[in-house]
Design an enzyme around this catalytic site. Structure first.
Site: not given
Ligand code: DGJ
Length: 719
Positions: A451, A516
């Site tokens: 990430d 997301d």
């Protein structure tokens, strides 16, 4: 003795031709479009291109060469901008060597004797996919330093007819939104200074004709394979010529070349088609499958994921994780991914980044009990990292406050309570590699979710120099080193969702976390945008919670599950909250995904042009023997019944048996619509045989459905 080299090189793709000319001065593309046969000579093209002198214009137009230059008098955007103590700013090269390494691979060396600057262009065509990569290297052979401000990977011509721009814009949880702009005189310019590929300026662009649609027409696609800052430009000059440039956006002083130092541009990937926008995407998909992906989705099917993030966030505990693993296993999950929150001090997003040691308060025996449990259930284990970042509240930062990128005395702008580590420092690089290597060696970890959750706003290194270029290269080196040491570990590229999706990072990674947002309606748009340059198997797509955590929209399991089939499927919610009905539907989608993933992950994509109230795609086996189609009703249709649903990409004369495979065929789940034979004697369509041409030319009448519901069709060729 003067070197002898060809005047022209024809790079011939399956359906496209790229003709390069090396006359006087710099090399240029004199034709790029539909494939040319042997009847056409390069001389014919040269003659057909002759342009007359017009009043108040140069007697001899400066070329739209691969690297356009001010030195040659080009008044459009220069392909290279540099300066030094002497006249380097006026660089103008001539071809001085051509090395054709294969029919599809050419290296062109250019030289400016006056300014001692060399430019090397490398073009490699994948003739099966009809996509080529091109990049440019600049070398300073002079005795004084040169400051490079801009070097496009190439300047590629676009014909006047391709005057429609399809770009991509977006934001967090809303990536890859299509943006349609009509070309105008001047520049359509997208600049990205976020230090990562970005949510808002995806480095891709398509130029197409007005009559081009998803299934037919001419289009030119461009993508920059780079995960740092970039500049994309589509320019139409007053003289009518148009071109596209893409390259790295360099900060002032970021790229200084001393004697014999070189700069290598990122690669620009480009493709032409006359098969419409879906055809263009199929070419890029084929290219990615053939050239970039190390992971063969056909050799090893992409496993169904369970990801803990939206299920438990930072609330980790071993018993809960084992319980979630049991439930995931019952649903058919094949890989359990432990997201953020497992390392010391990471109880929320305010602390811990940088301290990549398992939190023994939560995991007294390390991760082994959880991993063993997951493995015993037959699932692989994956772990989340965010290696490039550090929280000020961490042991790492307390020990090494100087390891960050910053521009003192300017104050950090603040971004998710974290700072960016300076990967260009050897000690930082070595620390991160040691941590990753040690955890990957100690534990049975099959997968990393890598990430990166902030922009690099103030990218100054320890010497106060801008460092995004070197940081991006260091990231690639770190990824490559981890891969080389742990070749079986797969890596997902994630950056607050889809802010790091590009072919540069794909050389080192195996999956992309697309967004997301797990909201199915948002996902339809996001996934459509993503599909222009990336194939389905790369697209992480998860069934989210009943009430979306980001949009708070409440959607049925049937709708939520329907949108993940055409990607790399996963699920991400608190599995303890699922109702029995939801479990039945979710498990059914897992089974469908497993049954059809080989087709989806190798198939040909057709985006459908449907009325505004609906979206749909088709995935067709390359031999046309099988296909899947989705139809998603986003809002109420405008007439009493929706339009006929026209299939695409089938073999016209082949007979196909049609099945409706979603929603699941069981009592309450099956739509209450007369077409489904609940209370009517309409003929049953499901299981009947139709020709490909009937399905494509007439299409199938769609049933009345409630908004926010979806149908999936399966077609199989019959003898
Ligand atoms: C951003 C990612 O996109 C999410 O999926 C999740 O991993 C969080 N970061 C964790 O901090």
């Amino acid at each position: 003795m003067n070197k002898v080299f060809p005047e022209f090189i024809h790079l011939q793709g399956k359906n496209s031709s790229l003709m390069l000319a090396f006359g006087q001065g710099a090399p240029q593309v004199i034709y790029w479009g539909k494939s040319l046969s042997k009847s056409t000579t390069p001389q014919m093209l040269t003659t057909l291109r002759i342009r007359q002198e017009v009043p108040a214009s140069p007697a001899r137009e400066a070329k739209r060469s691969l690297t356009t230059t001010t030195g040659e008098g080009f008044t459009g955007n220069p392909g290279i901008k540099l300066f030094g103590d002497d006249a380097q700013w006026a660089v103008a090269t001539v071809v001085n060597d051509i090395n054709q390494l294969s029919p599809h691979h050419v290296v062109i060396t250019n030289w400016d004797e006056a300014r001692k600057i060399a430019l090397v262009h490398t073009i490699i065509l994948d003739h099966q996919a009809d996509v080529f990569s091109v990049d440019t290297q600049v070398t300073n052979k002079g005795t004084s330093p040169v400051n490079l401000e801009w070097c496009t990977a190439a300047t590629l011509p676009v014909p006047a007819s391709a005057d429609q721009i399809l770009g991509f814009e977006g934001h967090w949880a809303g990536e890859f939104h299509e943006q349609h702009v009509k070309q105008f005189f001047g520049s359509y310019l997208r600049e990205n200074r976020r230090g990562r590929t970005s949510h808002d300026a995806f480095p891709g662009l398509i130029m197409h004709t007005k009559t081009c649609d998803q299934q037919q027409g001419e289009a030119y696609g461009f993508h920059l394979g780079w995960s740092g800052n970039h500049r994309l430009l589509s320019e139409k000059m007053a003289d009518g010529r148009a071109f596209v440039q893409m390259g790295e956006l360099l900060y002032p002083g970021e790229m200084s070349l001393t004697t014999n130092q070189s700069y290598q541009s990122p690669k620009l990937y480009a493709s032409y088609t006359n098969q419409g926008l879906s055809g263009l995407s199929r070419q890029f998909h084929q290219y990615v499958r053939r050239n970039l992906l190390k992971y063969s989705a056909l050799a090893k099917p992409r496993p169904v994921h369970y990801n803990t993030w939206e299920g438990i966030y930072f609330d980790h505990d071993v018993a809960t994780l084992k319980d979630l693993a049991n439930r995931a296993c019952e649903l058919g999950v094949e890989r359990f991914v432990l997201d953020d929150g497992w390392f010391i001090g990471r109880n929320d997003d305010k602390a811990g980044l940088g301290d990549w040691y398992v939190d023994e308060g939560i995991y007294p025996d390390g991760l082994t009990p959880v991993i063993d449990h997951v493995n015993q259930l037959g699932m692989e284990f994956g772990l989340w990292f965010e290696p490039e970042m550090v929280n000020p509240d961490s042991n790492l930062y307390r020990a090494h406050p100087d390891w960050i990128l910053s521009t003192p005395p300017n104050q950090d702008v603040g971004f998710r309570n974290q700072l960016v580590l300076d990967l260009t420092r050897d000690e930082v690089f070595d620390y991160l590699f040691e941590r990753l290597d040690s955890l990957l060696s100690e534990y049975n970890i099959a997968y990393i979710k890598w990430d990166m959750n902030r922009d690099i706003n103030q990218p100054g290194d320890q010497h106060f120099k801008p460092a995004v270029h070197r940081q991006t290269r260091a990231l690639y080196r770190l990824l490559a080193k981890v891969k080389a040491s742990h070749p079986n570990v797969e890596i997902e590229s994630c950056s607050s969702g889809g802010a790091r999706a590009d072919y540069g990072v794909l050389e080192h990674t195996d999956r992309v976390w697309t967004s997301d947002s797990n909201d199915a309606l948002e996902r339809l748009k996001i996934q459509k945008g993503f599909s222009y340059f990336f194939p389905a198997e790369l697209m992480g797509s998860h069934v989210g919670p009943r009430d979306c955590h980001i949009t708070h929209r409440n959607l049925s399991m049937s709708m939520r599950a329907s949108v993940v089939l055409f990607g790399h499927m996963g699920m991400e919610m608190d599995l303890r909250e699922l109702t029995d009905d939801e479990k039945v539907e979710l498990k059914a989608m897992v089974d469908l995904y497993k049954q059809h993933r080989a087709l989806i992950h190798s198939g040909d994509l057709y985006r459908l042009s449907l009325p505004d109230y609906a979206m749909g795609v088709g995935m067709i086996a390359p031999d046309k023997s099988e296909a899947l189609f989705s139809y998603s009703l986003i809002r109420s249709h405008t007439a009493g019944l929706p339009d006929q649903f026209k299939f695409e990409g089938l073999a016209p004369e082949t007979l196909y048996k049609l099945h409706i495979i979603w929603p699941i065929r069981a009592g309450d789940f099956w739509p209450k619509s007369s077409i489904f034979n609940f209370d009517t004697n309409l003929p049953e369509m499901d299981g009947q045989v139709f020709s490909g041409e009937a399905l494509m030319n007439l299409g199938k009448q769609l049933p009345r459905l409630a908004p926010n519901s979806a149908l999936i069709y399966h077609l199989v060729a019959v003898e």
